[in-house]
Design a protein around this motif. Structure first.
Motif, PDB file in Angstrom:
ATOM      1  N   LEU A 283      -1.332   8.840   1.745  1.00  0.00           N
ATOM      2  CA  LEU A 283      -0.063   8.167   2.032  1.00  0.00           C
ATOM      3  C   LEU A 283       0.357   8.378   3.484  1.00  0.00           C
ATOM      4  O   LEU A 283       0.745   7.426   4.173  1.00  0.00           O
ATOM      5  N   ILE A 284       0.275   9.623   3.955  1.00  0.00           N
ATOM      6  CA  ILE A 284       0.644   9.921   5.342  1.00  0.00           C
ATOM      7  C   ILE A 284      -0.260   9.163   6.311  1.00  0.00           C
ATOM      8  O   ILE A 284       0.202   8.591   7.308  1.00  0.00           O
ATOM      9  N   ARG A 285      -1.555   9.122   6.003  1.00  0.00           N
ATOM     10  CA  ARG A 285      -2.489   8.389   6.857  1.00  0.00           C
ATOM     11  C   ARG A 285      -2.186   6.899   6.840  1.00  0.00           C
ATOM     12  O   ARG A 285      -2.290   6.218   7.873  1.00  0.00           O
ATOM     13  N   SER A 286      -1.812   6.375   5.670  1.00  0.00           N
ATOM     14  CA  SER A 286      -1.483   4.949   5.576  1.00  0.00           C
ATOM     15  C   SER A 286      -0.249   4.631   6.408  1.00  0.00           C
ATOM     16  O   SER A 286      -0.183   3.590   7.081  1.00  0.00           O
ATOM     17  N   MET A 287       0.727   5.525   6.394  1.00  0.00           N
ATOM     18  CA  MET A 287       1.934   5.315   7.191  1.00  0.00           C
ATOM     19  C   MET A 287       1.625   5.405   8.687  1.00  0.00           C
ATOM     20  O   MET A 287       2.341   4.827   9.507  1.00  0.00           O
TER      21      MET A 287
ATOM     22  N   LEU B  70       0.829  -1.206   0.000  1.00  0.00           N
ATOM     23  CA  LEU B  70       0.000   0.000   0.000  1.00  0.00           C
ATOM     24  C   LEU B  70       0.861   1.253   0.000  1.00  0.00           C
ATOM     25  O   LEU B  70       0.653   2.163  -0.813  1.00  0.00           O
ATOM     26  N   ILE B  71       1.822   1.327   0.879  1.00  0.00           N
ATOM     27  CA  ILE B  71       2.646   2.524   1.027  1.00  0.00           C
ATOM     28  C   ILE B  71       3.541   2.732  -0.192  1.00  0.00           C
ATOM     29  O   ILE B  71       3.671   3.854  -0.706  1.00  0.00           O
TER      30      ILE B  71
ATOM     31  N   PHE C 214      -9.452   6.348   0.766  1.00  0.00           N
ATOM     32  CA  PHE C 214      -8.541   5.866  -0.271  1.00  0.00           C
ATOM     33  C   PHE C 214      -9.301   5.674  -1.583  1.00  0.00           C
ATOM     34  O   PHE C 214      -8.838   6.106  -2.654  1.00  0.00           O
ATOM     35  N   GLU C 215     -10.449   5.020  -1.522  1.00  0.00           N
ATOM     36  CA  GLU C 215     -11.217   4.751  -2.739  1.00  0.00           C
ATOM     37  C   GLU C 215     -11.655   6.040  -3.421  1.00  0.00           C
ATOM     38  O   GLU C 215     -11.611   6.147  -4.653  1.00  0.00           O
ATOM     39  N   ALA C 216     -12.074   7.027  -2.636  1.00  0.00           N
ATOM     40  CA  ALA C 216     -12.523   8.289  -3.216  1.00  0.00           C
ATOM     41  C   ALA C 216     -11.396   8.957  -4.001  1.00  0.00           C
ATOM     42  O   ALA C 216     -11.596   9.442  -5.125  1.00  0.00           O
TER      43      ALA C 216
END
Length: 288
Positions: free
Chosen positions: A248-252, A184-185, A264-266
């Motif tokens: 990306l920052i939220r995923s990290m 993902l990242i 993410f989908e939006a």
């Protein structure tokens, strides 16, 4: 405070919409003043943009905090999805208007000016010497001589970049569904890098067009349509890249799960829309 009551969600009262409205009004008013030669117009426009950025940072932050707190139920998720769908539909019509202007100018107005069809009398009585083909700045040669942008240079490279970014964001989505945080990242990082690379190349393209090709917003109808279509698309790529960077920052930070990741989908939907619009631009603005 926001609350979830069974099927329905009750949001807390918010002052962010009025702040956003003030920012939009200020930005548009400043831009209009700037176009009409008012010196302070650009500063008013920048102030409006600053207000909008403040609103987005504050409002989106509130939504993220509520989402991570588990306040959103399935009804909220459906509302978000339909809201994003209708937003993208509105963007389709936004760009359709500019593509329509391109079609009207190129395939209807230009033949009339060359004497074709029932409305071709303008050629006989007004501009009998006009013999140009597309691209043109009109019978009056508004803006002086210019050269159009070649398709197989930076535009073709940017097409490859955006198509590749569509693959990387999809790869990142697969990683999220597989609960593979590393995939993902990495996928999101590559997509963000490609997005900002596109923006940088388009900025270089604009600099080249204005300084060496004399292609400006003042280069008649062709210059206006070129910069309105590619400029608004570039703005959308910029917004999309920023949104991808936030995701990306939220995923990290550990946000999103395989089953709940609408943010993410939006952004992915928006990015694919931007890709499709660029393909239309490359074919109808640069190539044909």
């Amino acid at each position: 405070m926001a609350h979830a009551h069974g099927e329905y969600y009750q949001p807390q009262p918010s002052y962010w919409p009025i702040i956003g409205s003030i920012g939009l009004f200020t930005g548009v008013a400043g831009f209009a003043a700037f176009l009409n030669g008012v010196d302070i117009g650009k500063y008013i426009m920048l102030a409006g943009i600053g207000i909008l950025l403040f609103m987005m940072f504050g409002w989106f932050g509130a939504v993220i905090r509520e989402s991570e707190a588990g306040l959103y139920n399935d009804q909220v998720d459906r509302s978000f999805r339909w809201g994003m769908i209708w937003f993208i539909v509105s963007e389709v019509f936004f760009f359709a208007a500019f593509f329509g202007a391109l079609y009207y100018t190129r395939d209807l107005t230009l033949p009339w000016l060359l004497g074709e069809g029932a409305k071709g009398t303008a050629h006989t009585f007004l501009w009998p010497e006009f013999t140009e083909a597309w691209p043109t700045n009109g019978p009056q040669g508004v803006g002086g001589e210019f050269q159009s942008m070649a398709a197989w240079g930076v535009p073709a490279l940017n097409t490859l970049i955006l198509l590749t970014s569509g693959v990387t964001v999809t790869w990142a989505h697969w990683g999220l569904k597989q609960d593979n945080r590393q995939k993902l990242i990495i996928g999101l990082f590559l997509t963000v890098a490609l997005g900002f690379t596109f923006i940088g190349l388009q900025a270089w393209e604009y600099s080249h067009a204005m300084s060496e090709l004399n292609l400006t917003l003042g280069s008649g109808i062709y210059g206006s349509l070129f910069y309105m279509l590619t400029g608004f698309h570039g703005f959308h790529v910029t917004v999309g890249s920023i949104m991808l960077l936030v995701v990306l920052i939220r995923s990290m930070a550990g946000h999103f799960t395989p089953k709940r990741h609408f943010a993410f989908e939006a952004v992915a939907w928006y990015w694919h829309f931007v890709d499709v619009v660029w393909l239309g631009l490359f074919v109808f603005v640069y190539w044909l």
